[in-house]
Scaffold this motif. Structure first.
Motif, PDB file in Angstrom:
ATOM      1  N   THR A  69      15.137 -20.411 -35.399  1.00 63.12           N
ATOM      2  CA  THR A  69      14.074 -20.029 -36.326  1.00 63.12           C
ATOM      3  C   THR A  69      14.659 -19.378 -37.577  1.00 63.12           C
ATOM      4  O   THR A  69      15.419 -18.410 -37.481  1.00 63.12           O
ATOM      5  CB  THR A  69      13.098 -19.043 -35.654  1.00 63.12           C
ATOM      6  OG1 THR A  69      12.605 -19.623 -34.446  1.00 63.12           O
ATOM      7  CG2 THR A  69      11.932 -18.732 -36.577  1.00 63.12           C
ATOM      8  N   ARG A  70      14.277 -19.906 -38.727  1.00 66.88           N
ATOM      9  CA  ARG A  70      14.718 -19.334 -39.999  1.00 66.88           C
ATOM     10  C   ARG A  70      13.645 -18.378 -40.526  1.00 66.88           C
ATOM     11  O   ARG A  70      12.465 -18.693 -40.530  1.00 66.88           O
ATOM     12  CB  ARG A  70      14.985 -20.432 -41.029  1.00 66.88           C
ATOM     13  CG  ARG A  70      16.164 -21.313 -40.663  1.00 66.88           C
ATOM     14  CD  ARG A  70      16.489 -22.313 -41.753  1.00 66.88           C
ATOM     15  NE  ARG A  70      17.681 -23.060 -41.395  1.00 66.88           N
ATOM     16  CZ  ARG A  70      18.914 -22.641 -41.640  1.00 66.88           C
ATOM     17  NH1 ARG A  70      19.107 -21.500 -42.273  1.00 66.88           N
ATOM     18  NH2 ARG A  70      19.957 -23.360 -41.270  1.00 66.88           N
ATOM     19  N   ARG A  71      14.093 -17.217 -40.970  1.00 64.08           N
ATOM     20  CA  ARG A  71      13.180 -16.210 -41.513  1.00 64.08           C
ATOM     21  C   ARG A  71      12.892 -16.515 -42.982  1.00 64.08           C
ATOM     22  O   ARG A  71      13.772 -16.973 -43.715  1.00 64.08           O
ATOM     23  CB  ARG A  71      13.788 -14.816 -41.374  1.00 64.08           C
ATOM     24  CG  ARG A  71      14.324 -14.535 -39.961  1.00 64.08           C
ATOM     25  CD  ARG A  71      13.206 -14.261 -38.982  1.00 64.08           C
ATOM     26  NE  ARG A  71      13.643 -14.382 -37.596  1.00 64.08           N
ATOM     27  CZ  ARG A  71      14.318 -13.449 -36.920  1.00 64.08           C
ATOM     28  NH1 ARG A  71      14.662 -12.331 -37.528  1.00 64.08           N
ATOM     29  NH2 ARG A  71      14.622 -13.645 -35.649  1.00 64.08           N
ATOM     30  N   GLU A  72      11.665 -16.242 -43.400  1.00 65.36           N
ATOM     31  CA  GLU A  72      11.284 -16.513 -44.783  1.00 65.36           C
ATOM     32  C   GLU A  72      12.034 -15.601 -45.759  1.00 65.36           C
ATOM     33  O   GLU A  72      12.458 -16.030 -46.829  1.00 65.36           O
ATOM     34  CB  GLU A  72       9.766 -16.333 -44.943  1.00 65.36           C
ATOM     35  CG  GLU A  72       8.959 -17.368 -44.171  1.00 65.36           C
ATOM     36  CD  GLU A  72       7.470 -17.184 -44.395  1.00 65.36           C
ATOM     37  OE1 GLU A  72       7.098 -16.259 -45.150  1.00 65.36           O
ATOM     38  OE2 GLU A  72       6.682 -17.967 -43.826  1.00 65.36           O
ATOM     39  N   GLY A 164      14.274  -9.347 -33.806  1.00 61.57           N
ATOM     40  CA  GLY A 164      13.691  -9.325 -35.138  1.00 61.57           C
ATOM     41  C   GLY A 164      14.268  -8.259 -36.041  1.00 61.57           C
ATOM     42  O   GLY A 164      13.823  -8.101 -37.192  1.00 61.57           O
ATOM     43  N   ASP A 167      17.930 -10.718 -39.626  1.00 62.37           N
ATOM     44  CA  ASP A 167      17.383 -11.999 -40.077  1.00 62.37           C
ATOM     45  C   ASP A 167      18.434 -13.111 -40.095  1.00 62.37           C
ATOM     46  O   ASP A 167      18.089 -14.285 -40.059  1.00 62.37           O
ATOM     47  CB  ASP A 167      16.788 -11.846 -41.482  1.00 62.37           C
ATOM     48  CG  ASP A 167      15.665 -10.813 -41.503  1.00 62.37           C
ATOM     49  OD1 ASP A 167      14.802 -10.864 -40.612  1.00 62.37           O
ATOM     50  OD2 ASP A 167      15.682  -9.939 -42.394  1.00 62.37           O
ATOM     51  N   GLU A 168      19.700 -12.731 -40.171  1.00 61.20           N
ATOM     52  CA  GLU A 168      20.804 -13.695 -40.139  1.00 61.20           C
ATOM     53  C   GLU A 168      22.021 -13.031 -39.509  1.00 61.20           C
ATOM     54  O   GLU A 168      22.157 -11.807 -39.537  1.00 61.20           O
ATOM     55  CB  GLU A 168      21.173 -14.184 -41.552  1.00 61.20           C
ATOM     56  CG  GLU A 168      20.166 -15.104 -42.205  1.00 61.20           C
ATOM     57  CD  GLU A 168      20.605 -15.553 -43.595  1.00 61.20           C
ATOM     58  OE1 GLU A 168      19.945 -16.421 -44.175  1.00 61.20           O
ATOM     59  OE2 GLU A 168      21.618 -15.011 -44.102  1.00 61.20           O
TER      60      GLU A 168
END
Length: 296
Positions: A69-72, A164, A167-168
């Motif tokens: 899942t990529r975070r916005e 969470g 993010d990366e």
């Protein structure tokens, strides 16, 4: 001009230093062959696994693994920095840590917080000096590191991504090219990247067409992807560590050979100065003897 006694002491000191550097060169050459062999054995598997993982990340599957899942927006990143535990290996650590520092400044400029996992004493000390936040670290991992020792600290960043908090997750290390050349590298480990720079310098991309497609999974997508992504993280970290060890031994052998050659040149120069000084002293004594005999 320095006295002959002082020059003799200097020559002796440089000779002792050259013995040490020569011994370290031979030890590094021996370790280098084993490290390069270990690194090369793992590369085909690591590249194939990375290719499969990159393809799976682009598949249109019903089960979406959290690591895909990529975070916005990216507000906080985790960074794995792999360096050596010992020095005397030329600019190996300096090059990769310069890359870390430049990227660190860029992230801070964008308002992104950074957490570090340091593998290797040199990177751990550097991150502390520059004021970075080290959440986990491992040092003295040796020439043949155990996978569980490397994965343990990295897992804290992986858990942070799953929770969470991050993010990366990025990884900095040194890629072995050949005995004379080692390159610092920076890549995104999580989420799964769309392209990756291979040890040859070639950029590997997920070469699968666009559109809706998926693999056939057995027994199901969740079981396969869970195992695949765990294996991907383990392999990415371990292969980066083996590349770094091979680079370390190669760089140390080259650095110690250069030091030994420099020591030999210094010894030759000091020997020439010693001979000139000794000859001047003999000539002076002869002149005094001849002068005294002439006076009589």
């Amino acid at each position: 001009m320095a006295g002959t006694k002082e020059i003799r002491l200097k020559i002796k000191s440089v000779q002792n230093t050259r013995k040490i550097t020569k011994a370290m060169e031979m030890v590094a050459a021996s370790k280098m062959k084993k490290a390069q062999e270990r690194m090369r054995r793992g590369r085909p598997y690591a590249q194939r696994l990375l290719n499969i993982t990159m393809h799976a990340a682009r598949a249109n599957t019903e089960y979406k693994h959290p690591l895909l899942t990529r975070r916005e927006t990216v507000k906080r990143v985790g960074v794995v920095v792999i360096t050596t535990d010992k020095g005397l290996c030329g600019g190996l650590n300096t090059n990769v840590l310069r890359l870390v520092l430049n990227q660190h400044k860029e992230w801070l400029t964008k308002g992104i917080e950074v957490e570090y996992c340091a593998i290797g004493n040199k990177g751990f000390s550097f991150i502390q000096r520059m004021g970075g936040k080290v959440v986990s670290q491992v040092t003295n991992y040796g020439d043949h590191p155990a996978l569980d020792r490397l994965i343990g600290p990295v897992k804290m960043l992986i858990d942070g991504f799953l929770e969470g908090r991050l993010d990366e997750v990025h990884i900095f290390s040194t890629r072995f090219v050949n005995t004379m050349k080692q390159e610092p590298t920076h890549g995104t480990m999580i989420p799964i990247p769309q392209e990756w720079v291979l040890p040859t310098g070639q950029v590997m991309k997920a070469g699968v067409g666009e559109g809706n497609w998926d693999y056939l999974y057995e027994p199901d997508a969740k079981a396969v992807l869970d195992q695949l992504l765990v294996r991907y993280i383990e392999t990415a970290v371990y292969q980066a560590a083996t590349d770094n060890i091979a680079s370390e031994q190669s760089a140390r052998m080259v650095a110690m050979k250069a030091a030994s050659d420099n020591a030999r040149n210094i010894i030759d120069e000091l020997q020439l100065v010693y001979n000139k000084s000794r000859q001047a002293s003999i000539t002076k004594e002869l002149s005094e003897i001849v002068g005294g005999a002439a006076a009589v």
